[in-house]
Motif scaffolding. Sequence first.
Motif, PDB file in Angstrom:
ATOM      1  N   CYS A  20       0.843  -1.199   0.000  1.00 27.87           N
ATOM      2  CA  CYS A  20       0.000   0.000   0.000  1.00 27.87           C
ATOM      3  C   CYS A  20       0.875   1.245   0.000  1.00 27.87           C
ATOM      4  O   CYS A  20       1.869   1.335   0.720  1.00 27.87           O
ATOM      5  CB  CYS A  20      -0.912  -0.005   1.221  1.00 27.87           C
ATOM      6  SG  CYS A  20      -1.943   1.468   1.309  1.00 27.87           S
ATOM      7  N   CYS A  23       0.145   2.929   3.683  1.00 23.41           N
ATOM      8  CA  CYS A  23       0.330   2.236   4.964  1.00 23.41           C
ATOM      9  C   CYS A  23       1.633   1.456   4.917  1.00 23.41           C
ATOM     10  O   CYS A  23       1.753   0.509   4.144  1.00 23.41           O
ATOM     11  CB  CYS A  23      -0.810   1.258   5.227  1.00 23.41           C
ATOM     12  SG  CYS A  23      -2.428   2.003   5.147  1.00 23.41           S
ATOM     13  N   CYS A  49      -5.927  -2.626   0.120  1.00 24.18           N
ATOM     14  CA  CYS A  49      -5.191  -2.606   1.382  1.00 24.18           C
ATOM     15  C   CYS A  49      -6.127  -2.987   2.528  1.00 24.18           C
ATOM     16  O   CYS A  49      -7.165  -2.342   2.715  1.00 24.18           O
ATOM     17  CB  CYS A  49      -4.602  -1.224   1.619  1.00 24.18           C
ATOM     18  SG  CYS A  49      -3.848  -1.063   3.249  1.00 24.18           S
ATOM     19  N   CYS A  52      -6.309   0.343   5.072  1.00 28.01           N
ATOM     20  CA  CYS A  52      -6.941   1.640   4.754  1.00 28.01           C
ATOM     21  C   CYS A  52      -7.956   1.552   3.615  1.00 28.01           C
ATOM     22  O   CYS A  52      -8.575   2.554   3.259  1.00 28.01           O
ATOM     23  CB  CYS A  52      -5.875   2.677   4.416  1.00 28.01           C
ATOM     24  SG  CYS A  52      -5.145   2.466   2.787  1.00 28.01           S
TER      25      CYS A  52
END
Length: 320
Positions: A20, A23, A49, A52
Amino acid sequence: MSNSWQSRLCELPVETVRDCLLCEGARGMPDPRWREYLNLVSPFDVLRCPACSLRWLSPRPSAEGYVQLYTDAMYFGGDGASPADYESSVKARVDYMRARIARLEHAAGKEGPLSILDYGAATGDFVRAGLDAGHDCIGIELSEDARAAAKQKNGVTLLSIDGVGGMVESQFDAIHMNHVLEHMPDPLAHARWCARILKPGGLFVLEVPQQFDNDLDRLRRTLSIGGKLSRFDAYSLHHTYFFTPSTAATLLAEAGFSVLSLSTFNSNKTPFWPFSPKNYVLRLLLGMADRLHAGGNIIEVLAQKESCVTSLRAGEVSVS
Ligand SMILES: [Zn+2]
């Protein structure tokens, strides 16, 4: 694959993006529902992801693959090309851009011309609107064909990507990006670069689609009258990332912006006049979706550069 142009899409050179963008350490998981919405075929896929909910295309065309995808033959012409109504949609954009300039002026709240960059300027409608309003407005556009069209249609000379080299820190009062960020291989790097070349307190106007995740597409899917792509074509591959209000806001915060306002509907996209029943219904549906749960079909953000971003080191962010 029955059609040769679809086979050509499958033969584009590809790359894989596992992690990601937003993240640290989060690895994307396959999202079969979105693979179906985009009508993707091997080797292409969508990852999501788990932390998120950001979604992205992976495997996706590599940099060289995207150069090939955006050639006239594959994207703007021929049997397999996507945007059959590209020309007509361009016409409707002029008024939209004028309204956006007016909102930008209001948000900037200062007298005199603003220095504005349109990043991904397409055929120059926004730059034309900015110049007509008396601003110092320039645009960058990757596509040579689009730059030629901007010159012919709007009488504006857009910069190629080489023009980026001449730009300096804290140069602009405002940057505009309309349906561009979702095409970029690394949208965070581009947003950070925008933060660098904005003056402290400078404004960033961003619009990206809220693709598939909006109430109009949900309704279409429920009624089985669309809400996903009808076939695998260039449109299945042209978005590298698929944002939601939450992931768009996170990306902007990561890049050094404070979000001033975020909306998932802009009524200027569906004007009342000349009267159109379709626009009337869309206004009601999308306006309500936006107010109820941010379920409109775009994500439009006005953000402001935070003052600490000026301390970024030169060369830290590239836009390749
Ligand atoms: Zn994430």
